[in-house]
Every structure is written in C-alpha cells, then in structure tokens.
Design a protein around this motif. Structure first.
Motif, short mmCIF file in Angstrom:
data_model
loop_
_atom_site.label_atom_id
_atom_site.label_comp_id
_atom_site.label_asym_id
_atom_site.label_seq_id
_atom_site.Cartn_x
_atom_site.Cartn_y
_atom_site.Cartn_z
N PHE A 1 0.83 -1.22 0.00
CA PHE A 1 0.00 0.00 0.00
C PHE A 1 0.86 1.26 0.00
O PHE A 1 0.53 2.24 -0.67
CB PHE A 1 -0.96 0.00 1.19
CG PHE A 1 -2.09 -0.98 1.05
CD1 PHE A 1 -2.85 -1.02 -0.11
CD2 PHE A 1 -2.40 -1.86 2.07
CE1 PHE A 1 -3.89 -1.92 -0.25
CE2 PHE A 1 -3.44 -2.75 1.95
CZ PHE A 1 -4.19 -2.79 0.78
N THR A 2 1.95 1.24 0.73
CA THR A 2 2.85 2.40 0.76
C THR A 2 3.46 2.64 -0.63
O THR A 2 3.54 3.79 -1.08
CB THR A 2 3.97 2.17 1.79
OG1 THR A 2 3.37 1.92 3.06
CG2 THR A 2 4.88 3.39 1.89
N GLN A 3 3.86 1.59 -1.31
CA GLN A 3 4.43 1.74 -2.66
C GLN A 3 3.40 2.27 -3.64
O GLN A 3 3.69 3.16 -4.45
CB GLN A 3 5.00 0.41 -3.14
CG GLN A 3 6.28 0.00 -2.46
CD GLN A 3 6.76 -1.36 -2.92
OE1 GLN A 3 6.04 -2.10 -3.57
NE2 GLN A 3 8.00 -1.68 -2.56
N VAL A 4 2.18 1.73 -3.58
CA VAL A 4 1.13 2.21 -4.47
C VAL A 4 0.84 3.69 -4.20
O VAL A 4 0.72 4.49 -5.15
CB VAL A 4 -0.15 1.36 -4.32
CG1 VAL A 4 -1.35 2.01 -5.01
CG2 VAL A 4 0.08 -0.04 -4.85
N TYR A 5 0.75 4.07 -2.96
CA TYR A 5 0.50 5.47 -2.61
C TYR A 5 1.64 6.37 -3.10
O TYR A 5 1.39 7.45 -3.68
CB TYR A 5 0.33 5.59 -1.09
CG TYR A 5 0.15 6.99 -0.60
CD1 TYR A 5 -1.06 7.65 -0.79
CD2 TYR A 5 1.18 7.66 0.04
CE1 TYR A 5 -1.23 8.94 -0.35
CE2 TYR A 5 1.02 8.96 0.48
CZ TYR A 5 -0.19 9.59 0.28
OH TYR A 5 -0.34 10.89 0.73
N THR A 6 2.87 5.93 -2.92
CA THR A 6 4.03 6.73 -3.34
C THR A 6 4.07 6.89 -4.86
O THR A 6 4.30 7.99 -5.38
CB THR A 6 5.33 6.07 -2.84
OG1 THR A 6 5.25 5.92 -1.43
CG2 THR A 6 6.54 6.90 -3.19
N VAL A 7 3.84 5.83 -5.61
CA VAL A 7 3.87 5.90 -7.07
C VAL A 7 2.74 6.78 -7.58
O VAL A 7 2.92 7.57 -8.51
CB VAL A 7 3.81 4.48 -7.68
CG1 VAL A 7 3.58 4.53 -9.18
CG2 VAL A 7 5.09 3.73 -7.37
#
Length: 110
Positions: free
Chosen positions: A92-98
C-alpha cells in the motif's frame, strides 16, 4: 479327570491314559493345553514388563514431540501472519508513493 476352561471352551482332559470314558472333547477351533515351565513364564513376564516400559517411554517421547510440534506450529503461524501484514503495508505504501509521483495538481501554462 481335569476340567480346563479356555476362551469359553471347556476341555476335559483325562489324567489316566487308560480312561477312554471321557475322551478329549474340543469345539472348533481346537485348543491344546500345554504345561509351561515356571522359567518360561518368568521369562515371558520379564519380556512383557520390558515391552510395557518401552511403550511408556515411547508414549513420553510422542507427547514431548507433539507438544514441541504444536508450539512450533503456533510460532510459524504467528510470524507468517506478521510477514503478510508487513508485505501488505509495504504494498500500500508503494502504491501510494507511485500515485503521488504522477499526481500533478500544478497547472502548467503552455
């Protein structure tokens, strides 16, 4: 005349070899009665006792191994769930960052 009961079968054994009045009566399956020496009975008793002791030891090993296995199962399950939660948080953190990288709210005048 001697009466011997074995497994719900009655056998009449004549102690006098000339006594034909009561022959050996057996019902199928045939059961033969033998006299076992005392030494053999003691040896058999010792072997049975040794078998009981060995079974007791094996039951103790089995119980110890079962408890160890259940404890290990709980630990593996706990840490597997913890790993899955960490992976979900990272995803979820990676999706939010991208998405934030490509989300441009500034207006560009060309």
């Amino acid at each position: 005349l001697e009466k011997i009961s074995h497994s719900q079968q009655t056998i009449y054994e004549s102690s006098d070899p000339g006594d034909e009045a009561h022959p050996l009566i057996m019902s199928p399956p045939s059961v033969f009665v033998t006299r076992v020496p005392q030494e053999s009975m003691e040896s058999l008793h010792k072997r049975l006792e040794r078998s009981r002791q060995m079974q007791t030891v094996l039951r103790a090993f089995e119980a110890r191994d079962r408890n160890l296995l259940e404890d290990n199962l709980w630990r593996v399950s706990f840490w597997s769930c913890a790993s899955v939660l960490v992976m979900l948080c990272v995803a979820f953190t990676q999706v939010y960052t991208v998405r934030r990288l490509f989300d441009d709210k500034r207006r560009v005048y060309t």
